[in-house]
Design a protein around this motif. Structure first.
Motif, PDB file in Angstrom:
ATOM      1  N   GLY A 199     -51.206   6.295  13.185  1.00 48.03           N
ATOM      2  CA  GLY A 199     -51.633   5.435  13.021  1.00 48.03           C
ATOM      3  C   GLY A 199     -52.737   5.365  14.310  1.00 48.03           C
ATOM      4  N   GLY A 200     -53.577   4.292  14.703  1.00 45.20           N
ATOM      5  CA  GLY A 200     -54.423   4.503  15.959  1.00 45.20           C
ATOM      6  C   GLY A 200     -55.451   4.761  15.360  1.00 45.20           C
ATOM      7  N   SER A 201     -56.130   4.910  16.932  1.00 45.62           N
ATOM      8  CA  SER A 201     -57.474   5.303  16.406  1.00 45.62           C
ATOM      9  C   SER A 201     -58.180   5.999  17.864  1.00 45.62           C
ATOM     10  N   LYS A 202     -56.959   6.979  18.811  1.00 46.60           N
ATOM     11  CA  LYS A 202     -57.461   8.617  19.745  1.00 46.60           C
ATOM     12  C   LYS A 202     -57.560   9.764  18.022  1.00 46.60           C
ATOM     13  N   VAL A 203     -57.999   9.397  17.740  1.00 44.30           N
ATOM     14  CA  VAL A 203     -57.782   9.580  16.077  1.00 44.30           C
ATOM     15  C   VAL A 203     -58.177  11.946  16.693  1.00 44.30           C
ATOM     16  N   ASP A 205     -57.486  13.519  19.592  1.00 42.54           N
ATOM     17  CA  ASP A 205     -56.380  13.380  20.263  1.00 42.54           C
ATOM     18  C   ASP A 205     -55.234  13.873  19.456  1.00 42.54           C
ATOM     19  N   LYS A 206     -55.236  12.936  18.966  1.00 46.62           N
ATOM     20  CA  LYS A 206     -54.018  12.914  17.976  1.00 46.62           C
ATOM     21  C   LYS A 206     -53.808  13.518  16.213  1.00 46.62           C
ATOM     22  N   LEU A 207     -54.832  13.877  16.117  1.00 43.36           N
ATOM     23  CA  LEU A 207     -54.927  14.893  14.986  1.00 43.36           C
ATOM     24  C   LEU A 207     -54.563  16.835  15.326  1.00 43.36           C
ATOM     25  N   GLY A 224     -53.810   3.733  10.253  1.00 46.56           N
ATOM     26  CA  GLY A 224     -54.498   3.114  10.831  1.00 46.56           C
ATOM     27  C   GLY A 224     -56.543   4.711  10.965  1.00 46.56           C
ATOM     28  N   GLY A 225     -56.065   4.197  12.195  1.00 40.55           N
ATOM     29  CA  GLY A 225     -57.912   4.853  12.132  1.00 40.55           C
ATOM     30  C   GLY A 225     -58.159   6.447  12.342  1.00 40.55           C
ATOM     31  N   MET A 226     -56.631   6.932  11.826  1.00 37.69           N
ATOM     32  CA  MET A 226     -55.985   8.462  11.372  1.00 37.69           C
ATOM     33  C   MET A 226     -56.311   8.866   9.788  1.00 37.69           C
ATOM     34  N   MET A 295     -66.685  -0.519   6.520  1.00 39.78           N
ATOM     35  CA  MET A 295     -65.515   0.342   7.380  1.00 39.78           C
ATOM     36  C   MET A 295     -63.766  -0.099   6.837  1.00 39.78           C
ATOM     37  N   GLY A 296     -62.504   0.317   6.941  1.00 37.48           N
ATOM     38  CA  GLY A 296     -61.225   0.428   6.472  1.00 37.48           C
ATOM     39  C   GLY A 296     -60.955  -0.033   8.043  1.00 37.48           C
ATOM     40  N   LEU A 297     -60.089  -1.784   7.981  1.00 35.85           N
ATOM     41  CA  LEU A 297     -59.649  -1.666   9.144  1.00 35.85           C
ATOM     42  C   LEU A 297     -58.193  -1.858   9.265  1.00 35.85           C
ATOM     43  N   TRP A 319     -42.890   6.184  15.725  1.00 33.32           N
ATOM     44  CA  TRP A 319     -44.267   5.991  15.342  1.00 33.32           C
ATOM     45  C   TRP A 319     -45.261   5.598  15.885  1.00 33.32           C
ATOM     46  N   ASN A 320     -46.182   6.370  15.915  1.00 31.17           N
ATOM     47  CA  ASN A 320     -47.476   6.431  16.898  1.00 31.17           C
ATOM     48  C   ASN A 320     -47.909   5.551  16.137  1.00 31.17           C
ATOM     49  N   GLY A 321     -49.124   3.997  16.854  1.00 28.26           N
ATOM     50  CA  GLY A 321     -50.890   3.667  16.179  1.00 28.26           C
ATOM     51  C   GLY A 321     -50.569   2.871  15.205  1.00 28.26           C
ATOM     52  N   MET A 323     -50.922   0.791  12.063  1.00 26.95           N
ATOM     53  CA  MET A 323     -51.889   1.280  10.892  1.00 26.95           C
ATOM     54  C   MET A 323     -52.984   0.051  10.796  1.00 26.95           C
ATOM     55  N   GLY A 324     -53.846  -1.017  11.505  1.00 23.83           N
ATOM     56  CA  GLY A 324     -54.644  -2.134  11.509  1.00 23.83           C
ATOM     57  C   GLY A 324     -54.882  -2.428  12.451  1.00 23.83           C
ATOM     58  N   VAL A 325     -56.506  -2.846  12.782  1.00 22.21           N
ATOM     59  CA  VAL A 325     -57.123  -3.482  13.820  1.00 22.21           C
ATOM     60  C   VAL A 325     -56.074  -5.137  14.123  1.00 22.21           C
ATOM     61  N   PHE A 326     -54.600  -3.955  14.443  1.00 21.05           N
ATOM     62  CA  PHE A 326     -54.004  -6.064  14.795  1.00 21.05           C
ATOM     63  C   PHE A 326     -54.031  -6.544  15.309  1.00 21.05           C
ATOM     64  N   GLU A 327     -54.560  -6.054  16.786  1.00 22.50           N
ATOM     65  CA  GLU A 327     -55.624  -7.495  17.079  1.00 22.50           C
ATOM     66  C   GLU A 327     -56.031  -8.673  16.476  1.00 22.50           C
ATOM     67  N   ILE A 328     -56.365  -8.117  15.060  1.00 22.66           N
ATOM     68  CA  ILE A 328     -57.215  -9.133  15.294  1.00 22.66           C
ATOM     69  C   ILE A 328     -55.984  -9.819  13.607  1.00 22.66           C
ATOM     70  N   GLY A 354     -48.815   2.923  24.122  1.00 20.58           N
ATOM     71  CA  GLY A 354     -49.471   1.320  24.486  1.00 20.58           C
ATOM     72  C   GLY A 354     -49.871   0.347  23.681  1.00 20.58           C
ATOM     73  N   ASP A 355     -50.571   0.296  22.845  1.00 21.47           N
ATOM     74  CA  ASP A 355     -51.454  -0.390  21.728  1.00 21.47           C
ATOM     75  C   ASP A 355     -50.253  -1.178  20.763  1.00 21.47           C
ATOM     76  N   SER A 356     -49.075   0.353  20.094  1.00 18.20           N
ATOM     77  CA  SER A 356     -48.166   0.167  19.254  1.00 18.20           C
ATOM     78  C   SER A 356     -46.731  -0.295  20.022  1.00 18.20           C
ATOM     79  N   ALA A 357     -47.100  -0.414  20.889  1.00 20.51           N
ATOM     80  CA  ALA A 357     -45.505  -0.687  21.640  1.00 20.51           C
ATOM     81  C   ALA A 357     -45.886  -2.780  21.853  1.00 20.51           C
TER      82      ALA A 357
HETATM   83  N1  LIG Z   1     -58.824   1.611  11.088  1.00 21.14           N
HETATM   84  C1  LIG Z   1     -58.703   1.171  12.201  1.00 21.14           C
HETATM   85  N2  LIG Z   1     -60.302   1.156  12.609  1.00 21.14           N
HETATM   86  C2  LIG Z   1     -60.166   1.266  13.680  1.00 21.14           C
HETATM   87  N3  LIG Z   1     -59.453   0.729  15.121  1.00 21.14           N
HETATM   88  C3  LIG Z   1     -58.519   0.878  14.360  1.00 21.14           C
HETATM   89  C4  LIG Z   1     -57.579   1.277  13.355  1.00 21.14           C
HETATM   90  N4  LIG Z   1     -56.399   0.970  12.695  1.00 21.14           N
HETATM   91  C5  LIG Z   1     -56.388   1.219  13.835  1.00 21.14           C
HETATM   92  N5  LIG Z   1     -57.360   1.095  15.097  1.00 21.14           N
HETATM   93  C6  LIG Z   1     -57.215   1.216  16.100  1.00 21.14           C
HETATM   94  O1  LIG Z   1     -55.794   0.906  17.295  1.00 21.14           O
HETATM   95  C7  LIG Z   1     -55.844   0.721  18.401  1.00 21.14           C
HETATM   96  C8  LIG Z   1     -55.103   1.611  18.773  1.00 21.14           C
HETATM   97  O2  LIG Z   1     -55.285   3.585  18.801  1.00 21.14           O
HETATM   98  P1  LIG Z   1     -54.019   3.850  19.689  1.00 21.14           P
HETATM   99  O3  LIG Z   1     -54.785   3.789  21.071  1.00 21.14           O
HETATM  100  O4  LIG Z   1     -54.423   5.415  19.440  1.00 21.14           O
HETATM  101  O5  LIG Z   1     -52.550   3.699  19.735  1.00 21.14           O
HETATM  102  P2  LIG Z   1     -51.446   3.703  20.959  1.00 21.14           P
HETATM  103  O6  LIG Z   1     -51.930   3.084  22.290  1.00 21.14           O
HETATM  104  O7  LIG Z   1     -49.896   3.042  20.226  1.00 21.14           O
HETATM  105  O8  LIG Z   1     -50.789   5.060  21.111  1.00 21.14           O
HETATM  106  C9  LIG Z   1     -55.572  -0.410  18.012  1.00 21.14           C
HETATM  107  O9  LIG Z   1     -56.925  -0.928  19.133  1.00 21.14           O
HETATM  108  C10 LIG Z   1     -56.316  -0.577  16.663  1.00 21.14           C
HETATM  109  O10 LIG Z   1     -57.085  -1.843  17.132  1.00 21.14           O
END
Ligand SMILES: Nc1ncnc2c1ncn2[C@@H]1O[C@H](COP(=O)(O)OP(=O)(O)O)[C@@H](O)[C@H]1O
Ligand SMILES: O=C(OP(=O)(O)O)[C@H](O)COP(=O)(O)O
Length: 397
Positions: A199-203, A205-207, A224-226, A295-297, A319-321, A323-328, A354-357
Motif C-alpha cells: 500500500g502506501g503512497s510511494k507508488v 517507487d514501489k510499482l 493504499g495509494g497503490m 479520491m479514495g483514502l 507487508w509494506n505501505g 492501506m489508507g491515510v491512517f494518520e486520520i 517508516g509509516d507502516s511501522a
Molecule cells: N489512498 C491513499 N491516498 C493517499 N495517500 C495514502 C493512501 N493510502 C495510504 N497513503 C499514505 O501513504 C503513506 C505511507 O506510504 P509509504 O511511504 O509508501 O509507506 P512506508 O513508509 O511504510 O514505506 C502514509 O502517509 C499514508 O497516509
C-alpha cells in the motif's frame, strides 16, 4: 563485509566515525509522531560512543529539494537522539560547511554530533557520479571510518549511503546487519503460501518491485495509494485518487503476468472516498462507483474482510505501505484490519517501512504480534525482489 564488531575490535577510542542513520521520522510540525527509527539507531551509535569514538551522524528527513528548508530540519531527531542517549547531540546548521566543521572539531571522545539534513545538498541525490563523489569527499574529510546503519536507505545510490563508503574504511552497522538477517528468512526456504501486501503512497517507487515479486509470491494484496493505478488499468474510474498515469501500461502487464503465473492479485472491492484530502466526511463506494471528483483514502469494509481472509491461511507475510491515510482516524480502518490480521496469524510476519511501522504503533497493536518490524519499506522490498542494494554491495566490494 566488515562489521561494527570488527570496527570495535580494532579500537575506536579517539577515532572519528561517520554513521549514516535513517532518521526519516514522521513529524507533526516539529513534533516526532513516531520515534521508531531514532530508537533503532541508538544501539550502533551508543556502542561507538561507549567505546570512545567521536561519532558524527548523517541522515536525511523527507524529500527536500536539494536546498535548506527548515520544514525538513533534523532538529527534532537530534533532540530525541540526545534524550535516548542521555547526552546532548549538537546539530550543525549545515552539512559540510562552517557549522559542521566547527561542531565536528569540538567533538570529544565518546561524544555524538549530527549534521543537518544531507538532502539539503543537491549533490546527495545527484545522478551525476562526480557530483555525489565530491560531496562524499567532503563528508569523508570529517571522519576516519564510516558505518552504514541506515537500513531504510540502503536501496538508494546516494552520496552519504554509497559514495562515502568508497572514501573511508567502511563497516556495516548493527541495525543493517540485523535487518538483513531477518529478511534472508523471507528469501531462503520460506513457508508457503507467501503473501505480500502493498500500500502506501510511494507508488512510482514501489510499482517497480512488483515485476520481480510476481515470480516469488503466491498472492499479492494491493491497497493504499497503490491500488488506484491497478483499478484504472482494469478500466475503473478512480476520480482524483493517487494515480501513476505513466505506469498504467506496466501495471496492465502485471495483471496479465499475475494471471499467467497463477499469482492471486487481490485488489480492493470498495473504498472510502472524499472530495478533498483530509476531509473526514466521506462515502463508502464500490470500486465501480468512484465519482470523478473524489479520491479514495482507505479501503472499504468489504475489502478489509477480503484482505483479512486472504491473509488468514498465509505461512509467510511481508507487508509494506498503509492501506489508507491512517494518520486520520476516519481512514485508519483498512490499515488496522490488515495489521490485526497479521497479529492474529500464525505465519512468519514482517512489516516494513517508516509509516507502516509507525501505523502499527499508532494503532496500539502489540509490536510482539509481528515476527519483525523493519525500519525499511522500499529497502526491504528491493531486497525481497532480489535486486542489488547499492548501500550493501558497496560494503561488500
Ligand atoms: N489512498 C491513499 N491516498 C493517499 N495517500 C495514502 C493512501 N493510502 C495510504 N497513503 C499514505 O501513504 C503513506 C505511507 O506510504 P509509504 O511511504 O509508501 O509507506 P512506508 O513508509 O511504510 O514505506 C502514509 O502517509 C499514508 O497516509
Ligand atoms: O522512509 C523511507 O523509506 P520507506 O518509506 O520505503 O520506508 C526511507 O527513509 C527512504 O526515504 P526515500 O524513499 O525518500 O529515499
Amino acid at each position: 563485509m566488515k562489521t561494527l564488531s570488527d570496527l570495535l575490535a580494532e579500537g575506536v577510542a579517539g577515532r572519528r566515525v561517520l554513521v549514516r542513520a535513517d532518521l526519516n521520522v514522521p513529524l507533526d510540525g516539529d513534533k516526532i509522531t513516531d520515534d521508531g527509527r531514532v530508537r533503532a539507531s541508538v544501539p550502533t551509535i551508543k556502542a561507538l560512543a561507549d567505546a570512545g569514538a567521536r561519532v558524527i551522524v548523517t541522515a536525511h528527513l523527507g524529500r527536500p529539494k536539494g536546498e535548506p528548508d527548515p520544514k525538513f530540519s533534523l532538529a527534532p531527531a537530534a533532540a530525541r537522539l540526545g534524550e535516548l542517549l542521555g547526552t546532548e547531540v549538537p546539530l550543525a546548521s549545515d552539512l559540510v560547511g562552517p557549522s559542521a566543521t566547527s561542531v565536528v572539531g569540538a567533538l570529544t571522545d565518546g561524544g555524538v554530533v549530527m549534521l543537518e539534513n544531507v538532502r539539503f545538498d543537491a549533490r546527495e541525490t545527484s545522478k551525476v557520479d562526480a557530483e555525489r563523489a565530491e560531496l562524499a569527499d567532503e563528508l569523508a574529510s570529517f571522519a576516519d571510518a564510516f558505518v552504514s546503519d541506515g537500513f531504510g536507505v540502503v536501496h538508494r545510490k546516494q552520496a552519504s549511503v554509497y559514495d562515502v563508503a568508497q572514501k573511508l574504511p567502511a563497516y556495516v552497522g548493527g541495525l543493517v546487519e540485523a535487518e538483513l538477517g531477518v529478511l534472508k528468512k523471507l528469501t531462503d526456504d520460506l513457508e508457503r503460501p507467501y503473501v505480500v501486501a502493498l500500500g502506501g503512497s510511494k507508488v512510482s517507487d514501489k510499482l517497480g518491485v512488483i515485476a520481480n515479486l510476481l515470480s516469488k509470491v503466491d498472492r499479492l494484496l494491493i491497497g493504499g495509494g497503490m491500488a488506484y493505478t491497478f483499478l484504472k488499468a482494469q478500466g475503473h474510474e478512480v476520480g482524483t485518487s493517487l494515480l501513476q498515469e505513466d505506469q498504467l501500461d506496466q501495471v496492465k502487464g502485471f495483471l496479465a503476468e499475475a494471471e499467467k503465473r497463477g499469482v492471486e492479485l487481490v485488489l480492493p472491492v470498495d473504498v472510502l472516498v472524499t472530495a478533498e484530502f483530509g476531509n473526514v466526511e466521506h462515502d463508502v463506494v464500490a470500486i465501480s462507483d468512484i465519482p470523478a471528483d473524489k479520491m479514495g483514502l482507505d479501503i472499504g469494509p468489504k475489502s478489509r474482510e477480503l484482505f483479512a481472509s486472504k491473509l488468514a491461511d498465509a505461512k509467510t507475510v511481508f507487508w509494506n505501505g498503509p492501506m489508507g491515510v491512517f494518520e486520520i482516524e476516519t481512514y485508519a480502518g483498512g490499515t488496522r484490519a490488515v495489521a490485526e490480521a497479521l497479529v492474529k496469524s500464525e505465519a512468519f510476519t514482517v512489516v516494513g517501512g517508516g509509516d507502516s511501522a509507525a501505523a502499527v504503533r499508532a494503532l496500539g497493536l502489540p509490536e510482539d504480534g509481528f515476527s519483525h518490524i523493519s525500519t525499511g519499506g522500499g529497502a526491504s522490498l528491493e531486497y525481497l525482489e532480489g535486486k542489488e542494494l547499492p548501500g550493501i554491495s558497496v560494503l561488500e566490494s
